[in-house]
Design a protein around this motif. Structure first.
Motif, PDB file in Angstrom:
ATOM      1  N   SER A  34       0.832  -1.209   0.000  1.00 21.84           N
ATOM      2  CA  SER A  34       0.000   0.000   0.000  1.00 21.84           C
ATOM      3  C   SER A  34       0.863   1.253   0.000  1.00 21.84           C
ATOM      4  CB  SER A  34      -0.929   0.003   1.211  1.00 21.84           C
ATOM      5  OG  SER A  34      -1.841  -1.084   1.167  1.00 21.84           O
ATOM      6  N   LEU A  35       1.942   1.236   0.787  1.00 29.19           N
ATOM      7  CA  LEU A  35       2.835   2.395   0.825  1.00 29.19           C
ATOM      8  C   LEU A  35       3.408   2.690  -0.557  1.00 29.19           C
ATOM      9  CD1 LEU A  35       4.856   1.659   4.095  1.00 29.19           C
ATOM     10  CD2 LEU A  35       2.967   3.267   3.835  1.00 29.19           C
ATOM     11  N   LEU A  36       3.874   1.640  -1.241  1.00 27.64           N
ATOM     12  CA  LEU A  36       4.471   1.840  -2.559  1.00 27.64           C
ATOM     13  C   LEU A  36       3.416   2.275  -3.575  1.00 27.64           C
ATOM     14  CD1 LEU A  36       7.003   1.726  -4.303  1.00 27.64           C
ATOM     15  CD2 LEU A  36       6.518  -0.688  -4.734  1.00 27.64           C
ATOM     16  N   ARG A  37       2.240   1.697  -3.512  1.00 31.10           N
ATOM     17  CA  ARG A  37       1.163   2.095  -4.439  1.00 31.10           C
ATOM     18  C   ARG A  37       0.817   3.563  -4.263  1.00 31.10           C
ATOM     19  NH1 ARG A  37      -4.094   2.995  -3.661  1.00 31.10           N
ATOM     20  NH2 ARG A  37      -4.110   2.010  -1.594  1.00 31.10           N
ATOM     21  N   LEU A  38       0.618   3.989  -3.032  1.00 30.22           N
ATOM     22  CA  LEU A  38       0.220   5.368  -2.769  1.00 30.22           C
ATOM     23  C   LEU A  38       1.322   6.349  -3.178  1.00 30.22           C
ATOM     24  CD1 LEU A  38      -1.393   4.647   0.684  1.00 30.22           C
ATOM     25  CD2 LEU A  38      -2.615   5.657  -1.256  1.00 30.22           C
ATOM     26  N   ALA A  39       2.568   5.993  -2.880  1.00 26.68           N
ATOM     27  CA  ALA A  39       3.681   6.873  -3.246  1.00 26.68           C
ATOM     28  C   ALA A  39       3.836   6.959  -4.761  1.00 26.68           C
ATOM     29  CB  ALA A  39       4.971   6.371  -2.606  1.00 26.68           C
ATOM     30  N   THR A  40       3.662   5.844  -5.455  1.00 34.95           N
ATOM     31  CA  THR A  40       3.803   5.841  -6.906  1.00 34.95           C
ATOM     32  C   THR A  40       2.684   6.628  -7.570  1.00 34.95           C
ATOM     33  OG1 THR A  40       4.889   3.677  -6.798  1.00 34.95           O
ATOM     34  CG2 THR A  40       4.023   4.360  -8.944  1.00 34.95           C
ATOM     35  N   GLU A  41       1.484   6.583  -7.020  1.00 36.48           N
ATOM     36  CA  GLU A  41       0.380   7.370  -7.567  1.00 36.48           C
ATOM     37  C   GLU A  41       0.723   8.851  -7.572  1.00 36.48           C
ATOM     38  OE1 GLU A  41      -3.244   4.351  -6.183  1.00 36.48           O
ATOM     39  OE2 GLU A  41      -2.897   6.235  -5.117  1.00 36.48           O
ATOM     40  N   LEU A  42       1.466   9.296  -6.588  1.00 38.54           N
ATOM     41  CA  LEU A  42       1.843  10.707  -6.503  1.00 38.54           C
ATOM     42  C   LEU A  42       3.093  11.029  -7.312  1.00 38.54           C
ATOM     43  CD1 LEU A  42       1.166  11.066  -2.709  1.00 38.54           C
ATOM     44  CD2 LEU A  42       0.067  12.460  -4.454  1.00 38.54           C
ATOM     45  N   GLU A  43       4.093  10.146  -7.259  1.00 41.36           N
ATOM     46  CA  GLU A  43       5.377  10.392  -7.905  1.00 41.36           C
ATOM     47  C   GLU A  43       5.344  10.074  -9.398  1.00 41.36           C
ATOM     48  OE1 GLU A  43       9.692  11.290  -7.716  1.00 41.36           O
ATOM     49  OE2 GLU A  43       7.807  11.978  -6.830  1.00 41.36           O
ATOM     50  N   GLY A  44       4.486   9.141  -9.805  1.00 44.36           N
ATOM     51  CA  GLY A  44       4.364   8.795 -11.211  1.00 44.36           C
ATOM     52  C   GLY A  44       5.136   7.560 -11.617  1.00 44.36           C
ATOM     53  N   HIS A  45       6.191   7.215 -10.885  1.00 46.38           N
ATOM     54  CA  HIS A  45       6.969   6.011 -11.157  1.00 46.38           C
ATOM     55  C   HIS A  45       7.649   5.608  -9.843  1.00 46.38           C
ATOM     56  CE1 HIS A  45      10.234   9.012 -11.499  1.00 46.38           C
ATOM     57  NE2 HIS A  45       9.399   9.647 -12.297  1.00 46.38           N
ATOM     58  N   PRO A  46       7.931   4.311  -9.670  1.00 47.81           N
ATOM     59  CA  PRO A  46       8.384   3.840  -8.346  1.00 47.81           C
ATOM     60  C   PRO A  46       9.888   3.806  -8.127  1.00 47.81           C
ATOM     61  CG  PRO A  46       7.858   1.956  -9.726  1.00 47.81           C
ATOM     62  CD  PRO A  46       7.563   3.191 -10.556  1.00 47.81           C
ATOM     63  N   ASP A  47      10.712   4.220  -9.114  1.00 52.71           N
ATOM     64  CA  ASP A  47      12.148   3.984  -8.982  1.00 52.71           C
ATOM     65  C   ASP A  47      12.806   4.795  -7.872  1.00 52.71           C
ATOM     66  OD1 ASP A  47      11.579   6.188 -10.623  1.00 52.71           O
ATOM     67  OD2 ASP A  47      13.481   6.067 -11.668  1.00 52.71           O
ATOM     68  N   ASN A  48      12.288   5.982  -7.537  1.00 50.56           N
ATOM     69  CA  ASN A  48      12.820   6.758  -6.420  1.00 50.56           C
ATOM     70  C   ASN A  48      12.121   6.437  -5.103  1.00 50.56           C
ATOM     71  OD1 ASN A  48      13.670   9.288  -8.610  1.00 50.56           O
ATOM     72  ND2 ASN A  48      15.075   8.718  -6.982  1.00 50.56           N
ATOM     73  N   VAL A  49      10.806   6.286  -5.133  1.00 52.05           N
ATOM     74  CA  VAL A  49      10.090   6.092  -3.872  1.00 52.05           C
ATOM     75  C   VAL A  49      10.348   4.719  -3.270  1.00 52.05           C
ATOM     76  CG1 VAL A  49       8.308   7.813  -4.319  1.00 52.05           C
ATOM     77  CG2 VAL A  49       7.951   5.459  -5.098  1.00 52.05           C
ATOM     78  N   ALA A  50      10.648   3.711  -4.097  1.00 52.43           N
ATOM     79  CA  ALA A  50      10.917   2.382  -3.540  1.00 52.43           C
ATOM     80  C   ALA A  50      12.141   2.392  -2.627  1.00 52.43           C
ATOM     81  CB  ALA A  50      11.055   1.349  -4.658  1.00 52.43           C
ATOM     82  N   PRO A  51      13.313   2.889  -3.076  1.00 45.23           N
ATOM     83  CA  PRO A  51      14.446   2.930  -2.143  1.00 45.23           C
ATOM     84  C   PRO A  51      14.250   3.933  -1.005  1.00 45.23           C
ATOM     85  CG  PRO A  51      15.042   3.963  -4.228  1.00 45.23           C
ATOM     86  CD  PRO A  51      13.724   3.289  -4.441  1.00 45.23           C
ATOM     87  N   ALA A  52      13.512   5.017  -1.245  1.00 46.86           N
ATOM     88  CA  ALA A  52      13.247   5.968  -0.160  1.00 46.86           C
ATOM     89  C   ALA A  52      12.441   5.311   0.950  1.00 46.86           C
ATOM     90  CB  ALA A  52      12.516   7.199  -0.698  1.00 46.86           C
ATOM     91  N   LEU A  53      11.478   4.486   0.573  1.00 49.87           N
ATOM     92  CA  LEU A  53      10.634   3.819   1.562  1.00 49.87           C
ATOM     93  C   LEU A  53      11.340   2.644   2.232  1.00 49.87           C
ATOM     94  CD1 LEU A  53       7.241   3.756  -0.368  1.00 49.87           C
ATOM     95  CD2 LEU A  53       7.682   5.028   1.748  1.00 49.87           C
ATOM     96  N   PHE A  54      12.080   1.854   1.430  1.00 53.72           N
ATOM     97  CA  PHE A  54      12.546   0.555   1.911  1.00 53.72           C
ATOM     98  C   PHE A  54      14.056   0.428   2.053  1.00 53.72           C
ATOM     99  CE2 PHE A  54       8.642  -0.176  -0.718  1.00 53.72           C
ATOM    100  CZ  PHE A  54       7.771  -0.283   0.366  1.00 53.72           C
ATOM    101  N   GLY A  55      14.822   1.376   1.498  1.00 53.18           N
ATOM    102  CA  GLY A  55      16.266   1.353   1.635  1.00 53.18           C
ATOM    103  C   GLY A  55      16.947   0.382   0.697  1.00 53.18           C
ATOM    104  N   GLY A  56      18.294   0.426   0.702  1.00 51.90           N
ATOM    105  CA  GLY A  56      19.091  -0.487  -0.089  1.00 51.90           C
ATOM    106  C   GLY A  56      19.006  -0.238  -1.579  1.00 51.90           C
ATOM    107  N   LEU A  57      19.330  -1.269  -2.338  1.00 48.73           N
ATOM    108  CA  LEU A  57      19.157  -1.282  -3.785  1.00 48.73           C
ATOM    109  C   LEU A  57      17.798  -1.866  -4.084  1.00 48.73           C
ATOM    110  CD1 LEU A  57      20.191  -1.265  -6.791  1.00 48.73           C
ATOM    111  CD2 LEU A  57      21.087  -3.563  -6.319  1.00 48.73           C
ATOM    112  N   THR A  58      16.999  -1.180  -4.886  1.00 46.11           N
ATOM    113  CA  THR A  58      15.675  -1.702  -5.220  1.00 46.11           C
ATOM    114  C   THR A  58      15.510  -1.824  -6.732  1.00 46.11           C
ATOM    115  OG1 THR A  58      14.671   0.514  -5.190  1.00 46.11           O
ATOM    116  CG2 THR A  58      14.561  -0.780  -3.153  1.00 46.11           C
ATOM    117  N   ILE A  59      14.847  -2.898  -7.113  1.00 48.59           N
ATOM    118  CA  ILE A  59      14.362  -3.076  -8.472  1.00 48.59           C
ATOM    119  C   ILE A  59      12.868  -2.811  -8.412  1.00 48.59           C
ATOM    120  CG2 ILE A  59      14.166  -4.636 -10.441  1.00 48.59           C
ATOM    121  CD1 ILE A  59      16.378  -6.343  -9.097  1.00 48.59           C
ATOM    122  N   ALA A  60      12.376  -1.879  -9.212  1.00 47.95           N
ATOM    123  CA  ALA A  60      10.956  -1.512  -9.168  1.00 47.95           C
ATOM    124  C   ALA A  60      10.328  -1.752 -10.531  1.00 47.95           C
ATOM    125  CB  ALA A  60      10.791  -0.051  -8.747  1.00 47.95           C
TER     126      ALA A  60
END
Length: 329
Positions: free
Chosen positions: A145-171
């Motif tokens: 839910s966190l990633l869905r809501l953040a992506t709805e606002l940001e437009g794409h998940p590549d920045n919000v995924a590591p901001a939310l969860f840390g580390g290296l992320t594949i989105a």
């Protein structure tokens, strides 16, 4: 000297703003900077870095909206309902069908604004996590839910995924919405970020890319993206080859020639240097503190543009939210 070395914020920054009397609840949120793309992983790969925004928010049962911002970009950030953190909080409340509370918000921005280090993603993620903390016990928000809501606002998940969860992320986005996979980065990888005094618009950077690319270039980036995951997690010696890109950096270079010049100079000396996000900052994935010092010396010799060199760590925690005990300061 045109390059200034700035110590990295290795520890998370927690706001020392006191809780406000009469608040229903107060939460502290900390969110890291991020670097997206990492060369070939356009709109897919992201890395959390140890520079932080911190926000303290108290909720009230009235309609107040009291906002104060310090740090990077503070003079340009609205202190009204248009504030991106506030809009992100409101987005969550609307999504779960709860009335928006009054807010007393104090933010300290460590993430440089307009420099390709995920400042908007950090603001969105901070707002989402603030809402999570304020709603805890009434509505529980899971990672999806966190990633869905953040992506709805940001437009794409590549920045919000590591901001939310840390580390290296594949989105990526699948049938059930935005998804992510978090990976741990090899401890031999030492990030270094060169931050200039000038900014770059993400929308402008995206407009410079062609709508279509050749099959050869597409295959090139697919191979390098796959190699980059292996390089960052298992084989740092492959980082130079793994960070090569043909999809976006050269096209954007016309709008930020000093950035492209620095990337090319560092790569010519064997450093895995890339444009950070949409730019204009430059990310170097070095293989240790000594290598980072040499990269700073090289940068100082080849550029007449002032750069701040931040020697950082990979953030492994991502955004954090803590509720304050009632009456605490």
């Amino acid at each position: 000297m045109s390059v200034t070395v700035v110590p990295g914020d290795m520890e998370q920054v927690v706001s020392d703003a006191p809780a406000v009397e009469g608040a229903l609840r107060t939460v502290d949120v900390t969110v890291p900077a991020t670097s997206a793309n990492l060369g070939p992983g356009f709109d897919t790969l992201g890395l959390a870095l140890s520079i932080y925004d911190s926000v303290t928010v108290s909720a009230f049962d009235d309609g107040r909206l009291d906002i104060a911002v310090a740090g990077s970009g503070a003079a340009q950030i609205p202190t009204t309902a248009d504030n991106l953190v506030v809009r992100s909080i409101a987005h969550v409340y609307a999504d779960v069908g709860r009335p928006m509370p009054g807010l007393h918000l104090r933010a300290v921005n460590g993430v440089p604004h307009g420099r390709g280090l995920g400042s908007s993603g950090a603001a969105v993620s901070a707002g989402i996590l603030i809402a999570k903390g304020l709603l805890a016990g009434d509505v529980e928000l899971d990672d999806h839910s966190l990633l869905r809501l953040a992506t709805e606002l940001e437009g794409h998940p590549d920045n919000v995924a590591p901001a939310l969860f840390g580390g290296l992320t594949i989105a990526w986005t699948g049938e059930s919405g935005p998804q992510h996979k978090k990976l741990l980065v090899h401890r031999g990888v030492a990030p270094l970020v060169f931050v200039p005094g000038f900014t770059m618009s993400t929308s402008l950077a995206r407009s410079l890319q062609p709508p279509q690319v050749s099959r050869e270039d597409a295959v090139f980036n697919v191979s390098r993206s796959a190699l980059l995951v292996a390089a960052l997690t298992q084989s740092p010696e492959l980082l130079l080859d793994a960070t090569a890109d043909r999809l976006h950096q050269d096209y954007r270079g016309a709008a930020m020639p000093e950035t492209l010049r620095l990337v090319q100079a560092l790569r010519a000396e064997g450093f895995a240097a890339v444009v950070s996000g949409a730019g204009p900052s430059v990310l170097v994935l070095a293989d240790g503190p000594g290598a980072r010092r040499r990269a700073v010396d090289i940068a100082d010799a080849v550029t007449d543009t002032p750069w701040d060199a931040h020697m950082l760590a990979v953030d492994v925690r991502g955004g954090t939210v803590e509720q304050r005990a009632e009456g605490s300061t």
